[in-house]
Scaffold this active site. Structure first.
Site, PDB file in Angstrom:
ATOM      1  N   ALA A 154     -37.852 -37.626 113.976  1.00  0.00           N
ATOM      2  CA  ALA A 154     -37.966 -36.222 114.374  1.00  0.00           C
ATOM      3  C   ALA A 154     -38.917 -36.046 115.548  1.00  0.00           C
ATOM      4  CB  ALA A 154     -38.413 -35.377 113.188  1.00  0.00           C
ATOM      5  N   TYR A 155     -40.040 -36.730 115.492  1.00  0.00           N
ATOM      6  CA  TYR A 155     -41.049 -36.630 116.555  1.00  0.00           C
ATOM      7  C   TYR A 155     -40.509 -37.183 117.867  1.00  0.00           C
ATOM      8  CZ  TYR A 155     -45.736 -37.088 118.660  1.00  0.00           C
ATOM      9  OH  TYR A 155     -46.843 -36.996 119.465  1.00  0.00           O
ATOM     10  N   ALA A 156     -39.899 -38.361 117.799  1.00  0.00           N
ATOM     11  CA  ALA A 156     -39.352 -38.987 119.004  1.00  0.00           C
ATOM     12  C   ALA A 156     -38.243 -38.136 119.614  1.00  0.00           C
ATOM     13  CB  ALA A 156     -38.825 -40.384 118.682  1.00  0.00           C
ATOM     14  N   ALA A 157     -37.393 -37.557 118.771  1.00  0.00           N
ATOM     15  CA  ALA A 157     -36.300 -36.717 119.262  1.00  0.00           C
ATOM     16  C   ALA A 157     -36.842 -35.508 120.016  1.00  0.00           C
ATOM     17  CB  ALA A 157     -35.420 -36.269 118.098  1.00  0.00           C
ATOM     18  N   LYS A 159     -39.860 -35.183 121.387  1.00  0.00           N
ATOM     19  CA  LYS A 159     -40.576 -35.597 122.588  1.00  0.00           C
ATOM     20  C   LYS A 159     -39.621 -35.988 123.717  1.00  0.00           C
ATOM     21  CE  LYS A 159     -44.899 -35.105 121.425  1.00  0.00           C
ATOM     22  NZ  LYS A 159     -45.654 -33.961 122.015  1.00  0.00           N
TER      23      LYS A 159
END
Length: 252
Positions: A154-157, A159
């Protein structure tokens, strides 16, 4: 003379960590600071620290995932400090350590709302002010998205969505003399220090992958990089991602 004399910077999530580090670094270069922060006590502390440096500061309570609050925060910053020259989208909440196959809609919504949507809302709200005379937008990506860090779906998506939007904004907003760039940091933030206490072996293992042998200092390393992107020194730089991570992503 400071590099940011006479400038007003709005920084989200400036109550601590990287956000506070940037606020202090920019204040030392002459900027007045709008501290946009959900935690009122933390915001008040940053305001106090900025004021001790001789600069103006105002705490603005805001849930950056709600457009109406974002619009109100930008208007308050301009009303209280007289202008808006620099926008820094730093705030982001996410739940780490969840394998992709177990990521829920709530997990994804938390990261997208507080990260991607918040950045989008802020950029749209700030545009009428920045476009009048030009300005600087600094958004935040992450090495988690650049290298595809495990447990950070979720975080990578969010960012990487921010990085994509930033490149489009750089293309579209160049005509208004608005520079849009991204920082991907690795810093000894309160979150990282907590992780160090809870998982010291994992912390040390990751630390060994950083060529410079340390996590960055929120003010000295990340803050000064933000000052560079906010100042005239970066006037011919836009649409770029600056990896302020001690070389961590380079070696992966």
């Amino acid at each position: 003379m400071g590099k940011l004399d006479g400038k007003v910077a709005l920084i989200t999530g400036a109550g601590g960590g990287i956000g506070q580090g940037m606020a202090l670094a920019m204040a030392k270069e002459g900027a007045d600071i709008a501290v946009v922060e959900l935690n009122a006590e933390a915001a008040a502390k940053t305001v106090e620290l900025v004021q001790t440096l001789g600069r103006k500061a105002v705490a603005i309570p805001c849930n950056v995932g709600i457009r109406a609050e974002v619009n109100a925060a930008v208007e308050t910053a301009v009303r209280e400090l007289g202008a808006l020259d620099i926008l820094v989208n730093n705030a982001h909440a996410s739940r780490p350590g969840i394998p992709l196959e177990k990521v829920s809609e709530d997990d994804m919504a938390l990261s997208m709302n507080s990260g991607f949507y918040a950045t989008w809302y802020m950029m749209q709200a700030a545009f009428p002010y920045l476009s009048k005379k030009g300005g600087k937008v600094i958004n935040f990506g992450s090495g988690a998205g650049v290298v595809g860090q495990s447990g950070q779906t979720a975080y990578a998506a969010a960012k990487e969505a921010i990085r994509g939007m930033s490149r489009v904004a750089a293309t579209e907003w160049g005509r208004y003399k608005i520079n849009v760039n991204v920082i991907c940091p690795a810093a000894e933030s309160p979150g990282v220090r907590k992780w160090k206490e809870e998982m010291p072996k994992h912390y040390e293992a990751v630390l060994k992958t950083i060529p410079l042998g340390r996590y960055g200092d929120c003010e000295r390393d990340i803050g000064r990089a933000a000052v560079f992107l906010a100042s005239e020194d970066s006037d011919y730089i836009t649409g770029q991602t600056l990896m302020v991570d001690g070389g961590a992503c380079f070696v992966r």
